[in-house]
Structure formats: C-alpha cells, structure tokens
Motif scaffolding. Structure first.
Motif, PDB file in Angstrom:
ATOM      1  N   HIS A  85      41.733  38.916  35.784  1.00  0.00           N
ATOM      2  CA  HIS A  85      41.162  40.197  36.217  1.00  0.00           C
ATOM      3  C   HIS A  85      39.683  40.047  36.565  1.00  0.00           C
ATOM      4  O   HIS A  85      39.201  40.632  37.544  1.00  0.00           O
ATOM      5  N   ILE A  86      38.951  39.290  35.768  1.00  0.00           N
ATOM      6  CA  ILE A  86      37.522  39.064  36.048  1.00  0.00           C
ATOM      7  C   ILE A  86      37.371  38.227  37.315  1.00  0.00           C
ATOM      8  O   ILE A  86      36.540  38.521  38.184  1.00  0.00           O
ATOM      9  N   ILE A  87      38.183  37.193  37.436  1.00  0.00           N
ATOM     10  CA  ILE A  87      38.133  36.334  38.624  1.00  0.00           C
ATOM     11  C   ILE A  87      38.424  37.151  39.883  1.00  0.00           C
ATOM     12  O   ILE A  87      37.732  37.034  40.900  1.00  0.00           O
ATOM     13  N   GLY A  88      39.447  37.993  39.819  1.00  0.00           N
ATOM     14  CA  GLY A  88      39.800  38.817  40.969  1.00  0.00           C
ATOM     15  C   GLY A  88      38.659  39.721  41.397  1.00  0.00           C
ATOM     16  O   GLY A  88      38.393  39.886  42.605  1.00  0.00           O
ATOM     17  N   SER A  89      37.957  40.300  40.428  1.00  0.00           N
ATOM     18  CA  SER A  89      36.846  41.195  40.748  1.00  0.00           C
ATOM     19  C   SER A  89      35.677  40.436  41.356  1.00  0.00           C
ATOM     20  O   SER A  89      35.031  40.922  42.296  1.00  0.00           O
ATOM     21  N   ILE A  90      35.386  39.247  40.851  1.00  0.00           N
ATOM     22  CA  ILE A  90      34.307  38.432  41.429  1.00  0.00           C
ATOM     23  C   ILE A  90      34.646  38.045  42.867  1.00  0.00           C
ATOM     24  O   ILE A  90      33.819  38.180  43.778  1.00  0.00           O
ATOM     25  N   ASN A 301      45.955  40.332  44.976  1.00  0.00           N
ATOM     26  CA  ASN A 301      47.385  40.100  44.753  1.00  0.00           C
ATOM     27  C   ASN A 301      47.984  39.140  45.779  1.00  0.00           C
ATOM     28  O   ASN A 301      48.842  38.315  45.455  1.00  0.00           O
ATOM     29  N   ASP A 302      47.526  39.244  47.019  1.00  0.00           N
ATOM     30  CA  ASP A 302      48.070  38.401  48.076  1.00  0.00           C
ATOM     31  C   ASP A 302      47.722  36.928  47.867  1.00  0.00           C
ATOM     32  O   ASP A 302      48.512  36.042  48.220  1.00  0.00           O
ATOM     33  N   ARG A 303      46.546  36.660  47.285  1.00  0.00           N
ATOM     34  CA  ARG A 303      46.086  35.282  47.075  1.00  0.00           C
ATOM     35  C   ARG A 303      46.112  34.901  45.598  1.00  0.00           C
ATOM     36  O   ARG A 303      45.349  34.042  45.162  1.00  0.00           O
ATOM     37  N   LEU A 307      44.035  32.076  42.980  1.00  0.00           N
ATOM     38  CA  LEU A 307      43.189  32.494  41.860  1.00  0.00           C
ATOM     39  C   LEU A 307      43.700  31.925  40.540  1.00  0.00           C
ATOM     40  O   LEU A 307      42.915  31.467  39.704  1.00  0.00           O
ATOM     41  N   ASN A 308      45.004  31.961  40.350  1.00  0.00           N
ATOM     42  CA  ASN A 308      45.590  31.411  39.121  1.00  0.00           C
ATOM     43  C   ASN A 308      45.334  29.910  38.985  1.00  0.00           C
ATOM     44  O   ASN A 308      45.227  29.390  37.869  1.00  0.00           O
ATOM     45  N   ALA A 309      45.212  29.229  40.133  1.00  0.00           N
ATOM     46  CA  ALA A 309      44.953  27.783  40.107  1.00  0.00           C
ATOM     47  C   ALA A 309      43.617  27.459  39.458  1.00  0.00           C
ATOM     48  O   ALA A 309      43.417  26.361  38.920  1.00  0.00           O
ATOM     49  N   LEU A 310      42.690  28.425  39.464  1.00  0.00           N
ATOM     50  CA  LEU A 310      41.388  28.218  38.832  1.00  0.00           C
ATOM     51  C   LEU A 310      41.498  28.125  37.323  1.00  0.00           C
ATOM     52  O   LEU A 310      40.643  27.548  36.657  1.00  0.00           O
ATOM     53  N   LEU A 311      42.581  28.694  36.783  1.00  0.00           N
ATOM     54  CA  LEU A 311      42.755  28.728  35.331  1.00  0.00           C
ATOM     55  C   LEU A 311      43.592  27.554  34.827  1.00  0.00           C
ATOM     56  O   LEU A 311      43.783  27.411  33.634  1.00  0.00           O
TER      57      LEU A 311
END
Length: 311
Positions: A85-90, A301-303, A307-311
């Motif tokens: 959620h934080i990553i998405g907002s950034i 959501n589309d990407r 984003l999950n790959a960062l984690l």
C-alpha cells in the motif's frame, strides 16, 4: 435477558460484525484507466517525460534503495498494513502528481535544509491558530472534535470552505483557495512535499494517530518547522503515509462495511483523493457493489506484479 457483558453475546456480535464486512476483490473494477486529469498531463508534458518513463524511474529508485524498502516494511508492520500500500502510493504520486523521484536521499537533505528556515502558518500575517478562534469555528471546539487531530483540522477545513473561501466576511475578502493553500504554503506554491507528497494540513490531521503508534511527539501548527520536517524526512513521512492508509482502511471497514486492505489500487485512490470517511459514507449510500479506483489507483492495480516484485 442476557447481560451485555456476556462472553457468548460478545462472540455473536463480533461474528455478525465480521460477516457484515465484505472483502473487496483484488484488481480493477474499470476495464480501462479512468481519465487522467489535465494538470497531471500538463506537468508530465512540461518535464518532457511520459507516464511510463516516470513509473519506470520511480520503480528503479525503489529497487536500488534497500534502506528505504526496509523502512517501508518496518513502518507498514507497525501500522498493520501490507507494505504494498505504501509502495503503491509512492509510485502513484511520482508518476502523476510530481515530476519524478530521483532518490530518497534528496529528501533527507531537503529536510535538513528546511530545519534552518523560520516561517509561520498564516494568512496575511494572522496565524492559523488565531484565525480558527473566530465564532464561525465554534462547532470545532466541542470536546469530541478537539480530542482528535483529524476531526479538529477537518472541521476547521470544512468551516473555511463553507464560510470563508472566496467570500467577503466582516469587510475582508478571503482568497478562493483551499485551507491548505491559504494557510500552509509559506515556502512554495506547491501543495505537497516529500517522498509521500504530503501536505502540512494532512500531517496535522494524522498527528494523533502517528503519536499513538510511533515514538513521535504530536505536532502543532505553532511549530511549522517540525511539521515540514515530518513531511520531508522519510524517517517520519513514512509513518504519516502509513497512518493515512490505515485510516482509509478503517473508514471503509467501519462506515462502508467493506475491507479494502487487499486492494492496493483502492488505498492508493484514497491516498490521492483524501477524505476517506466521507467517501466511505457516500459509497455506502450509493448501493454500489464495490468502491472503484480512480486513474491513479488503476495504475497501481494494473502494474501490481511490478510493485510486488519490489518486496
């Protein structure tokens, strides 16, 4: 008659409450991205860039900065939210609402630079703390409002918009600006700052929640230097970002009766739009099956795999 303190009754009430809250499915409700505002398109065009280029650049910064990613995970855990959620907002902020993110380090440097500047949160020489003592703000002085920084500053904001913004009051013509622009922009014309593109007003709203869940002191508008440091210093601003997201999840669960914690596009949308409690109430009244993402949350959501790959 069963006593209200009965453990059995408490279990039934909790079970009924849990059943009444529906989990919003992952992904977007819209098939294609909602229209991107003109202001965002103008900023991107002016920087001779593109949304894809800006998205890839901020993704690259997050990928390289392991210290920042570690901080994001640690703060997210404290506020009981998924770090996505934080990553998405950034990513959303630096793709659409800001030129680009070069490095988190630049914000540490800026935070130190701001620390040496003296300024006030004021309008035409009158500090905001004095301005809100006017009788028009009487309803904001009720105990239940004053006990919460979010309720207090939201109330001040609502009164400003309804009673002062663009109006003439007692012989004085007030600017047609929102509350944040009118009182909280002493340095630059921009409305938000730092890694999370926070506004000073938003930081003041969230100070109670952050103080409860971290070791930071509550902020006051009479100490603008501390407020700006909280917006600029990633060591603090991540906490305020997490608090905003946690607040949005709580609002939709409590008022909207839906759990948005599994849908980063929705939390990103609310991070972008603000005012989650009013929006949750509006959603509940609308009768729609699920809340929907805006252009900003749609991208998240589309990407989501990127984003999950960062984690």
């Amino acid at each position: 008659m069963v006593a209200l303190s009965s453990p059995g009754l408490g279990f039934l009430v909790n079970k009924a409450y849990a059943q009444s809250v529906r989990v919003v499915p992952e992904g977007n409700r819209y098939r294609s991205q909602p229209k991107i505002p003109y202001a965002s398109a103008r900023r991107t065009s002016a920087s001779k860039s593109s949304y894809d280029a800006k998205f890839n650049k901020v993704l690259g910064v997050l990928k390289r900065d392991r210290r920042l990613m570690s901080s994001i995970k640690r703060v997210a855990k404290r506020y009981k939210i998924d770090p996505i959620h934080i990553i998405g907002s950034i990513v959303g902020e630096h793709t659409y609402n800001y030129d680009t993110l070069d490095s988190a380090q630049s914000y540490y440097v800026k935070a130190l630079a701001y620390a040496g500047i003296r300024f006030e949160f004021e309008l035409d020489g009158e500090q905001v703390e004095d301005f809100v003592k006017r009788p028009q703000f009487d309803r904001c002085r009720k105990d239940h409002v004053q006990k919460s920084s979010d309720r207090r500053w939201s109330c001040y904001e609502q009164v400003w918009n309804s009673r002062f913004r663009g109006k003439r009051v007692d012989g004085t013509k007030y600017p047609s600006k929102n509350f944040n622009e009118a009182f909280f922009q002493p340095l630059y014309s921009g409305q938000s700052f730092g890694l999370g593109q926070l506004s000073p007003l938003t930081v003041l709203k969230m100070t109670d929640r952050v103080a409860r869940q971290s070791n930071f002191r509550k902020l006051k508008s009479t100490n603008p230097e501390a407020v700006y440091k909280a917006t600029m210093d990633p060591n603090q601003s991540l906490h305020y970002m997490a608090a905003i997201i946690r607040d949005a999840i709580d609002a939709y669960k409590s008022v909207g009766k839906v759990d948005i914690s599994k849908n980063p596009g929705l939390t990103a949308t609310l991070y972008n739009l603000g005012d989650p409690w009013s929006r949750a109430a509006k959603f509940r009244r609308s009768g729609k099956s699920w809340p929907r993402e805006n252009y900003y949350g749609w991208l998240v959501n589309d990407r989501i795999e990127d984003l999950n790959a960062l984690l």
